[in-house]
Write an enzyme that holds these catalytic residues in place. Structure first.
Site, short mmCIF file in Angstrom:
data_model
loop_
_atom_site.label_atom_id
_atom_site.label_comp_id
_atom_site.label_asym_id
_atom_site.label_seq_id
_atom_site.Cartn_x
_atom_site.Cartn_y
_atom_site.Cartn_z
N ASN A 462 0.81 -1.21 0.00
CA ASN A 462 0.00 0.00 0.00
C ASN A 462 0.86 1.27 0.00
O ASN A 462 0.66 2.18 -0.81
CB ASN A 462 -0.91 -0.04 1.24
CG ASN A 462 -2.10 0.91 1.10
OD1 ASN A 462 -2.50 1.26 0.00
ND2 ASN A 462 -2.64 1.31 2.23
N THR A 541 9.40 -2.48 3.27
CA THR A 541 8.94 -3.83 3.61
C THR A 541 8.71 -3.92 5.13
O THR A 541 9.32 -3.17 5.89
CB THR A 541 9.98 -4.89 3.21
OG1 THR A 541 11.10 -4.83 4.13
CG2 THR A 541 10.48 -4.66 1.80
N LYS A 565 11.01 -1.21 10.67
CA LYS A 565 11.45 -0.95 12.06
C LYS A 565 12.46 -1.96 12.57
O LYS A 565 13.09 -1.74 13.61
CB LYS A 565 10.25 -0.96 13.01
CG LYS A 565 9.20 0.09 12.73
CD LYS A 565 8.08 -0.01 13.74
CE LYS A 565 6.95 0.95 13.43
NZ LYS A 565 6.25 0.61 12.17
N VAL A 595 8.75 5.79 12.93
CA VAL A 595 7.92 6.26 14.04
C VAL A 595 7.12 7.46 13.57
O VAL A 595 7.69 8.41 13.04
CB VAL A 595 8.78 6.65 15.26
CG1 VAL A 595 7.87 7.09 16.41
CG2 VAL A 595 9.69 5.52 15.69
N ALA A 597 4.91 7.89 11.14
CA ALA A 597 4.68 8.07 9.69
C ALA A 597 5.50 9.27 9.20
O ALA A 597 6.72 9.25 9.28
CB ALA A 597 3.20 8.22 9.38
N GLU A 653 -3.77 -4.16 12.27
CA GLU A 653 -3.06 -5.17 11.51
C GLU A 653 -4.03 -6.33 11.22
O GLU A 653 -5.06 -6.46 11.89
CB GLU A 653 -1.86 -5.70 12.30
CG GLU A 653 -0.75 -4.68 12.53
CD GLU A 653 -0.04 -4.30 11.24
OE1 GLU A 653 -0.02 -5.12 10.29
OE2 GLU A 653 0.48 -3.17 11.16
N LYS A 668 8.92 1.38 18.76
CA LYS A 668 8.99 2.80 18.42
C LYS A 668 9.68 3.59 19.52
O LYS A 668 10.48 4.50 19.25
CB LYS A 668 7.60 3.34 18.15
CG LYS A 668 6.96 2.82 16.86
CD LYS A 668 5.54 3.33 16.70
CE LYS A 668 4.91 2.83 15.40
NZ LYS A 668 3.50 3.25 15.27
N GLY A 786 -1.20 6.17 7.56
CA GLY A 786 -1.90 6.60 6.36
C GLY A 786 -0.99 6.56 5.15
O GLY A 786 0.21 6.82 5.25
#
Length: 818
Positions: A462, A541, A565, A595, A597, A653, A668, A786
């Site tokens: 996405n 990824t 991450k 962290v 976005a 998720e 994060k 987003g």
């Protein structure tokens, strides 16, 4: 220059080596100058050569200069003893330093015979034996290297090129291809590595000849043409071709790929590495194989070579500046007629104008031209000149470059501007010498924006798709991205890599049609040999396995922009090793989107740390999913129902336990604490898992069926908080108090007016306290997830990386020269 089977595997794959295409490897005199240099050459041969490859060698070090000096001494009748002793001493030192006793004794005996023959030639008729005398350096070099290969690596033999290579005459050096090819086929020995003398050959009458200075490069490309070789590598004392002579222009940048026509023009106009004859056998290849030429450093084998061949549009954008001093502008009425054609064929002038009766030649060619024109009795005017040239593919047709070139010289005396016939150079003829200052000025004006950055995008889900959708507009409107080229798309199983660049407007469609299966090592192998000034990999990824490649990426100097991450929250030892490796290799590692976005929380921490501030606390709501859940949850409907609604909307998720476990928030917080300069591991951060143990081991489907087991706990927590006029939120907290670090993520009860209590659902909020922001904390708030904001955050990192890289300079490897 990937080899299928190198001599490192010769014991296992010797029978298969003959099946692979031939590659030619040429080693120059500086690469063979000392025992240490020759040891490096042995290592290169072991790693890069196949058994059916060809090794071409120059004379060791300054041997040819010493032989030439002996020849001159003999012609003038001066004593030879001192120079002969030095020559013998140098060659003997190489032999006994490298070979075992038996082989050293044998080669020393052959050297003694050669020295005796040399003395006879020098005493008898040095002029008649000039080529035989000069050929000895290559013979000794080839004989020594072949003996050493036999000892160390594989069976080997050496060939004197005079046994097969036939030219028409010493002046033109035009190869008789059919005869030479047949002779070579008869001379080669199977299952042995051939070491062949460069520089020397014979004419059609059987006399020894030389191919001129730097003739060994010419020998290598001649052999490539005769053998239909796939690649020719010139292992030399510099690590490639540069946009100007790097000894004179410190800002010169390596030209990773050059079209044949541009390389030939560079060689014609004074490039210090390329010479005009070198490329001729490849571009006029009668075998039609289209060999590629590589220029690599034997002193720095990890440095990417310059490759010369046929390429697409990106390579054709390369620009360089070259110059020649010690030239003569020749004016003569006789050059307006048919004489001009003969003179041009004889001297290959730098520039000619038959209408004006003018030529530009090397000063060293003056006597030859005078002799050619003397029989006509014509008046000849010689004017000392120099030239400076902008060189690039059809550069004479690029009006912007032409204009910049003229502007760079507007305050200098220029006799005239001329274009080469092939339109690959713009030449300015100057009545004075081209100075280093002038060369640097013109280079700055011409090459300043020619740096090429390759871009590979890994992860086409996405966010990855949105990143690519935004890319065309970004490339068009952001100046820092002017020379960024999308060259690769990578999913979990397939990849599409195109060295000459992908069309950004159709990249995803092209991937669907053209992508092929790949392994991680396939990707690393391509990145190892990429032809760009810098390579940036954007990792979108979610794969821990892909993050394991960061170690190899940083080894190769690849820059990584990661939304992934895993690497940033790896174990302390792994994270520290990656940071150290990235720093050592000069790789950028940006991860603002790991962290928040696109929120600039990492940027803010970096700015404070680099400015000298000290972070004392980081806290907030770091999960967009948990933000949405607890902003909406009011116990009017069961928590499990709300959770399933969030799942249906794509807010959680696929397995909501990934969000409820707190592990994502824990990672994060670890990433931010490390960004703030603290050395933590995940184990140092307490993590409250909101999923009861009874539900943790179930399949996703079973968990969702039994999710109502969550309802009682969350209703109880909500009602207890409400009784206190408070609310519940999942909070991350890191603090430094009196030198002690405290970190954890958990469900907390907050006052209704708390900064963390009133967020737009899905928002993140980050509160940073420091010495400068002690009483009034710095707060960053906004969407924490987003497509657009995350893809935008990645583009922000890309622009930041490009701005840092645009002026990055690599250390130029000039071992043999310096």
């Amino acid at each position: 220059m990937t080899q299928i089977n190198t001599l490192e595997q010769v014991d296992f794959a010797q029978n298969n080596l003959e099946k692979h295409s031939v590659n030619v490897h040429k080693f120059g005199g500086s690469s063979l100058a000392t025992p240490e240099c020759i040891e490096r050459v042995i290592s290169i041969i072991r790693q890069h050569c196949q058994l059916n490859d060809i090794i071409v060698v120059s004379a060791n070090g300054k041997t040819t200069d010493l032989l030439l000096s002996l020849h001159q001494l003999a012609l003038s009748g001066e004593l030879l003893d001192t120079s002969l002793a030095l020559l013998k001493e140098q060659q003997s030192a190489l032999i006994f330093a490298l070979l075992n006793a038996d082989n050293a004794s044998r080669l020393a005996g052959e050297l003694e015979q050669d020295i005796n023959q040399l003395v006879a030639w020098l005493s008898d008729n040095p002029l008649a034996f000039e080529s035989d005398i000069l050929a000895l350096g290559e013979v000794w070099s080839a004989r020594l290297l072949s003996a050493l290969l036999n000892e160390r690596i594989c069976r080997s033999y050496y060939l004197d090129a005079r046994d097969f290579l036939v030219i028409n005459n010493a002046r033109e050096c035009r190869v008789d291809n059919p005869v030479s090819q047949a002779n070579l086929a008869n001379s080669r020995q199977g299952q042995k590595l051939a070491v062949i003398t460069g520089f020397i050959c014979k004419d059609q009458a059987g006399n020894s000849c030389t191919l001129g200075r730097n003739g060994s490069d010419y020998s290598a490309t001649i052999l490539a043409s005769l053998l239909s070789a796939k690649n020719v590598t010139l292992w030399t004392d510099v690590d490639g071709i540069y946009s100007a002579d790097p000894r004179v222009v410190p800002a010169a940048r390596k030209l990773h790929r050059l079209p044949n026509a541009v390389a030939r023009e560079l060689g014609r106009l004074g490039n210090p590495v390329l010479h005009k004859k070198t490329l001729q056998p490849l571009t006029d290849d009668f075998s039609g194989t289209g060999s590629h030429l590589h220029v690599a450093s034997s002193f720095d084998t990890k440095a990417a070579a310059t490759e010369i061949g046929e390429f697409g549009q990106i390579a054709r954008q390369e620009l360089s500046v070259t110059h020649l001093n010690d030239l003569l502008l020749v004016s003569c009425e006789a050059l307006k007629g048919s004489v001009a054609a003969d003179v041009i064929a004889e001297l290959s002038p730098v520039y000619s104008d038959k209408k004006q009766g003018q030529l530009v030649i090397l000063a060293s060619q003056q006597q030859a031209l005078t002799n050619a024109l003397a029989v006509l009795g014509a008046e000849v005017i010689f004017t000392p000149v120099s030239l400076i040239a902008a060189v690039g593919y059809q550069v004479a047709l690029r009006l912007d470059i032409y204009g910049r070139f003229k502007r760079a010289l507007k305050n200098d005396r220029v006799l005239r501007f001329v274009n080469s016939k092939q339109e690959h150079s713009i030449i300015a003829l100057l009545p004075q010498e081209t100075t280093p200052e002038l060369l640097n000025k013109v280079h700055h004006e011409i090459v300043k924006d020619a740096r090429h950055l390759g871009l590979v995008v890994a992860g086409l889900g996405n966010i990855g798709q949105r990143f690519l959708e935004l890319l065309p507009a970004q490339l068009a409107r952001v100046p820092a991205l002017e020379n960024v080229h999308l060259v690769g798309l990578v999913s979990s199983k397939k990849a599409l890599i195109h060295t000459d660049g992908l069309d950004v407007s159709s990249a995803l469609a092209d991937f669907s049609e053209q992508a092929t299966d790949y392994t991680n090592q396939d990707l690393v192998s391509w990145l190892k040999h990429h032809p760009y000034d810098e390579m940036i990999l954007v990792d979108i990824t979610p794969s821990e396995a892909f993050s394991f490649l960061y170690d190899e990426f940083f080894d190769l100097g690849i820059h990584v922009i990661g939304a992934n991450k895993w690497a940033a929250s790896a174990s302390t030892d792994t994270y520290r090793a990656l940071k150290n490796k990235a720093g050592k290799s000069g790789s950028l590692w940006l991860g603002n989107t790991t962290v928040g976005a696109g929120l600039p929380v990492n940027y803010a921490l970096d700015d404070l740390i680099y400015s000298g501030d000290q972070i004392t606390e980081i806290s907030g709501v770091f999960s967009g999913t948990l933000s949405w859940l607890f902003e909406h949850y009011d116990a009017q409907k069961p928590f499990s129902v709300l959770l399933k609604e969030a799942l249906a909307q794509g807010i959680t998720e696929p397995d909501p336990r990934e969000d409820l476990s707190g592990r994502d928030v824990q990672r994060k917080l670890l990433i931010l604490a490390r960004a703030a300069g603290f050395e933590l591991s995940l184990e140092d951060i307490n993590c409250q898992n909101l999923v009861p143990e009874s539900l943790q081991g179930l399949s996703t489907e079973a968990f969702l069926q039994q999710a109502d087991a969550l309802d009682g706990y969350f209703e109880q927590q909500y009602r207890q908080a409400k009784e206190q006029q408070a609310c519940i939120r999942y909070i991350a907290r890191f603090s430094l108090e009196q030198g002690k670090v405290k970190a954890g993520v958990s469900l907390e009860v907050l006052a209704r007016d708390d900064a963390f209590a009133n967020l737009t659902p899905c928002d993140n909020i980050f509160q940073i306290k420091s010495h400068w922001y002690r009483d009034n904390p710095l707060i960053i708030r906004g969407p924490g997830a987003g497509r657009d904001v995350t893809a935008g955050g990645l583009h922000s990192d890309l622009v930041k990386a490009c701005r840092q890289l645009v002026n990055k300079q690599h250390q130029v490897t000039l071992k043999g020269i310096n």
